[in-house]
Enzyme design. Structure first.
Site, PDB file in Angstrom:
ATOM      1  N   GLY A 155     -15.811  10.403 -20.432  1.00  0.00           N
ATOM      2  CA  GLY A 155     -14.483  10.923 -20.798  1.00  0.00           C
ATOM      3  C   GLY A 155     -13.867  10.075 -21.895  1.00  0.00           C
ATOM      4  O   GLY A 155     -12.646   9.994 -22.022  1.00  0.00           O
TER       5      GLY A 155
ATOM      6  N   THR B 246      -8.746  12.286 -10.875  1.00  0.00           N
ATOM      7  CA  THR B 246      -8.077  12.679  -9.633  1.00  0.00           C
ATOM      8  C   THR B 246      -8.492  14.108  -9.247  1.00  0.00           C
ATOM      9  O   THR B 246      -9.213  14.776  -9.988  1.00  0.00           O
ATOM     10  CB  THR B 246      -6.554  12.588  -9.797  1.00  0.00           C
ATOM     11  OG1 THR B 246      -6.173  13.366 -10.929  1.00  0.00           O
ATOM     12  CG2 THR B 246      -6.104  11.155  -9.983  1.00  0.00           C
TER      13      THR B 246
ATOM     14  N   PHE C 161      -4.741   3.267 -10.730  1.00  0.00           N
ATOM     15  CA  PHE C 161      -5.189   1.892 -10.955  1.00  0.00           C
ATOM     16  C   PHE C 161      -4.047   0.965 -11.348  1.00  0.00           C
ATOM     17  O   PHE C 161      -4.277  -0.204 -11.631  1.00  0.00           O
ATOM     18  CB  PHE C 161      -6.279   1.859 -12.042  1.00  0.00           C
ATOM     19  CG  PHE C 161      -7.647   2.218 -11.530  1.00  0.00           C
ATOM     20  CD1 PHE C 161      -8.426   1.276 -10.873  1.00  0.00           C
ATOM     21  CD2 PHE C 161      -8.160   3.496 -11.684  1.00  0.00           C
ATOM     22  CE1 PHE C 161      -9.687   1.597 -10.387  1.00  0.00           C
ATOM     23  CE2 PHE C 161      -9.421   3.827 -11.203  1.00  0.00           C
ATOM     24  CZ  PHE C 161     -10.190   2.875 -10.551  1.00  0.00           C
TER      25      PHE C 161
ATOM     26  N   HIS D 185       4.740  14.085 -14.389  1.00  0.00           N
ATOM     27  CA  HIS D 185       3.624  13.753 -15.281  1.00  0.00           C
ATOM     28  C   HIS D 185       3.726  14.516 -16.601  1.00  0.00           C
ATOM     29  O   HIS D 185       4.423  15.522 -16.692  1.00  0.00           O
ATOM     30  CB  HIS D 185       2.288  14.080 -14.608  1.00  0.00           C
ATOM     31  CG  HIS D 185       1.824  13.028 -13.655  1.00  0.00           C
ATOM     32  ND1 HIS D 185       2.311  12.916 -12.375  1.00  0.00           N
ATOM     33  CD2 HIS D 185       0.925  12.020 -13.804  1.00  0.00           C
ATOM     34  CE1 HIS D 185       1.738  11.893 -11.774  1.00  0.00           C
ATOM     35  NE2 HIS D 185       0.884  11.324 -12.611  1.00  0.00           N
TER      36      HIS D 185
ATOM     37  N   LYS E  76      -1.564  17.287 -17.695  1.00  0.00           N
ATOM     38  CA  LYS E  76      -2.228  16.931 -16.431  1.00  0.00           C
ATOM     39  C   LYS E  76      -2.826  18.184 -15.786  1.00  0.00           C
ATOM     40  O   LYS E  76      -2.152  19.201 -15.641  1.00  0.00           O
ATOM     41  CB  LYS E  76      -1.234  16.256 -15.483  1.00  0.00           C
ATOM     42  CG  LYS E  76      -1.892  15.799 -14.196  1.00  0.00           C
ATOM     43  CD  LYS E  76      -1.095  14.748 -13.483  1.00  0.00           C
ATOM     44  CE  LYS E  76      -1.741  14.347 -12.168  1.00  0.00           C
ATOM     45  NZ  LYS E  76      -3.078  13.786 -12.340  1.00  0.00           N
TER      46      LYS E  76
ATOM     47  N   GLY F 134      -2.928  13.002  -7.676  1.00  0.00           N
ATOM     48  CA  GLY F 134      -3.711  12.280  -6.678  1.00  0.00           C
ATOM     49  C   GLY F 134      -2.893  11.155  -6.051  1.00  0.00           C
ATOM     50  O   GLY F 134      -3.013  10.873  -4.852  1.00  0.00           O
TER      51      GLY F 134
HETATM   52  P1  NAD Z   1      -7.938  14.077 -20.808  1.00  0.00           P
HETATM   53  O1  NAD Z   1      -8.019  15.574 -20.666  1.00  0.00           O
HETATM   54  O2  NAD Z   1      -7.190  13.495 -21.952  1.00  0.00           O
HETATM   55  O3  NAD Z   1      -9.424  13.460 -20.841  1.00  0.00           O
HETATM   56  C1  NAD Z   1     -10.486  13.948 -20.099  1.00  0.00           C
HETATM   57  C2  NAD Z   1     -11.703  13.878 -20.991  1.00  0.00           C
HETATM   58  O4  NAD Z   1     -12.865  14.204 -20.213  1.00  0.00           O
HETATM   59  C3  NAD Z   1     -11.657  14.885 -22.164  1.00  0.00           C
HETATM   60  O5  NAD Z   1     -11.787  14.205 -23.400  1.00  0.00           O
HETATM   61  C4  NAD Z   1     -12.822  15.798 -21.883  1.00  0.00           C
HETATM   62  O6  NAD Z   1     -13.468  16.288 -23.060  1.00  0.00           O
HETATM   63  C5  NAD Z   1     -13.743  14.862 -21.098  1.00  0.00           C
HETATM   64  N1  NAD Z   1     -14.818  15.562 -20.404  1.00  0.00           N
HETATM   65  C6  NAD Z   1     -14.873  16.859 -19.995  1.00  0.00           C
HETATM   66  N2  NAD Z   1     -16.070  17.108 -19.436  1.00  0.00           N
HETATM   67  C7  NAD Z   1     -16.776  15.963 -19.496  1.00  0.00           C
HETATM   68  C8  NAD Z   1     -18.082  15.606 -19.096  1.00  0.00           C
HETATM   69  N3  NAD Z   1     -18.917  16.483 -18.497  1.00  0.00           N
HETATM   70  N4  NAD Z   1     -18.505  14.328 -19.311  1.00  0.00           N
HETATM   71  C9  NAD Z   1     -17.686  13.424 -19.902  1.00  0.00           C
HETATM   72  N5  NAD Z   1     -16.438  13.715 -20.319  1.00  0.00           N
HETATM   73  C10 NAD Z   1     -15.990  14.964 -20.107  1.00  0.00           C
HETATM   74  O7  NAD Z   1      -7.353  13.558 -19.412  1.00  0.00           O
HETATM   75  P2  NAD Z   1      -6.699  12.122 -19.087  1.00  0.00           P
HETATM   76  O8  NAD Z   1      -5.248  12.209 -19.230  1.00  0.00           O
HETATM   77  O9  NAD Z   1      -7.466  11.077 -19.817  1.00  0.00           O
HETATM   78  O10 NAD Z   1      -7.007  12.008 -17.529  1.00  0.00           O
HETATM   79  C11 NAD Z   1      -8.344  12.030 -17.036  1.00  0.00           C
HETATM   80  C12 NAD Z   1      -8.326  11.960 -15.516  1.00  0.00           C
HETATM   81  O11 NAD Z   1      -7.793  10.684 -15.124  1.00  0.00           O
HETATM   82  C13 NAD Z   1      -7.424  13.005 -14.832  1.00  0.00           C
HETATM   83  O12 NAD Z   1      -8.037  13.428 -13.646  1.00  0.00           O
HETATM   84  C14 NAD Z   1      -6.150  12.225 -14.530  1.00  0.00           C
HETATM   85  O13 NAD Z   1      -5.441  12.766 -13.442  1.00  0.00           O
HETATM   86  C15 NAD Z   1      -6.750  10.877 -14.189  1.00  0.00           C
HETATM   87  N6  NAD Z   1      -5.864   9.712 -14.275  1.00  0.00           N
HETATM   88  C16 NAD Z   1      -6.063   8.749 -13.348  1.00  0.00           C
HETATM   89  C17 NAD Z   1      -5.361   7.570 -13.395  1.00  0.00           C
HETATM   90  C18 NAD Z   1      -5.659   6.503 -12.388  1.00  0.00           C
HETATM   91  O14 NAD Z   1      -5.046   5.417 -12.430  1.00  0.00           O
HETATM   92  N7  NAD Z   1      -6.609   6.732 -11.472  1.00  0.00           N
HETATM   93  C19 NAD Z   1      -4.404   7.366 -14.402  1.00  0.00           C
HETATM   94  C20 NAD Z   1      -4.205   8.379 -15.350  1.00  0.00           C
HETATM   95  C21 NAD Z   1      -4.964   9.549 -15.296  1.00  0.00           C
END
Ligand code: NAD
Length: 269
Positions: free
Chosen positions: A13, A104, A131, A158, A162, A168
């Protein structure tokens, strides 16, 4: 003897909002390095265009299996999408690559499945819906307060991009609050006349959860408790995605010394 070689990290990602922060944070942290990046939305993009200090030969790939086989990472950090992440975890664990997962949208069944995969493949994983250190303390304090109050609502806010609702973090907070009450559910105030579907939010463990989505927010949450004559609000605000990086780096450092699945970062803080 403990190896002093940097931990080899693959970022899944990598072209996303979180992934770009992770590439920079891992590459700048002592004792670890980005060796591969995967994201179908960024195929062919040079990592040096995301992160000044990355190896200039590294480009984002579109295939996780190929990237693992070509670069032999020890840890995959995944911030992708709810419908993608389970497949990525399975691929990584099949190759004995440890997982640090921030994506999430996991169901309880998914979590059990990952737990079984970790045991079967003999590779560890950390999954955390949040995190950030502040958010984890907010969850800890909310669980503590949950024992003392009869009513509780969660309001999470958010950014507009999102994918999942509620967040989550909101669901994890509700689970921790419910666990702290050992099966004694919160009171739910009935609304005899509903004039708008969803006005009271969604309900889990007797807690009403409300999700706000709009430009301007990163990731905020309020947990509001009520009792006769008083309310208590525990609030966490995020102003930049940087806040998630110390927790991600901690998880990358710790995961290789763990066994099975660790859910949440509270136990490794
Ligand atoms: P985003 O949409 O900006 O990024 C997701 C990326 O994943 C995109 O660039 C997409 O092209 C890529 N992707 C799609 N299919 C893929 C694959 N098969 N292999 C690799 N990459 C692939 O989203 P974001 O804002 O970066 O958030 C990503 C995730 O993280 C969400 O689920 C969000 O809820 C979560 N998140 C978690 C935390 C935490 O602390 N745990 C914090 C913020 C966001």
């Amino acid at each position: 003897m403990v190896s002093m070689d940097p931990i080899r990290v693959l970022v899944s990602g990598a072209a996303g909002r979180m992934g770009q922060y992770v590439v920079n944070a891992v590459q700048s942290a002592p004792g670890m390095q980005v060796v591969a990046a995967v994201d179908p939305a960024g195929i062919g993009k040079r990592l040096i265009d995301i992160c000044d200090t990355c190896d200039e030969t590294l480009v984002i790939g579109g295939h996780l299996t190929a990237a693992i086989e070509d670069t032999a990472p020890q840890v995959m950090v995944d911030f992708t999408r709810p419908e993608i992440v389970m497949g990525n975890i399975e691929t990584a664990l099949n190759h004995k690559v440890a997982c640090v997962v921030g994506t999430t949208g996991f169901s309880e069944t998914d979590i059990k499945l990952v737990q079984r995969m970790c045991e079967k493949k003999g590779a560890p994983a950390i999954i955390a819906s949040n995190f950030s250190i502040g958010a984890n303390l907010m969850m800890r304090f909310a669980a503590e307060a949950a024992r003392q109050f009869e009513y509780a609502d969660i309001i999470e806010r958010h950014h507009e991009g999102k994918a999942d609702a509620p967040s989550g973090t909101a669901l994890t907070t509700a689970q921790l609050m419910a666990a702290a009450r050992e099966g004694d559910s919160f009171e739910t105030v009935p609304t005899p006349v509903s004039k708008l579907d969803g006005a009271r939010g969604g309900s889990t463990h007797g807690i009403q959860v409300h999700s706000v989505r709009m430009k301007g927010y990163v990731a905020d949450q309020e947990v509001v408790f009520g009792a006769a004559g008083e309310t208590l609000t525990i609030e966490h605000r995020t102003t930049s995605r940087e806040c998630f990086m110390p927790g991600v780096l901690l998880a990358v450092r710790k995961v290789l010394s763990l066994e099975g699945l660790t859910y949440g970062i509270d136990s490794i803080l």
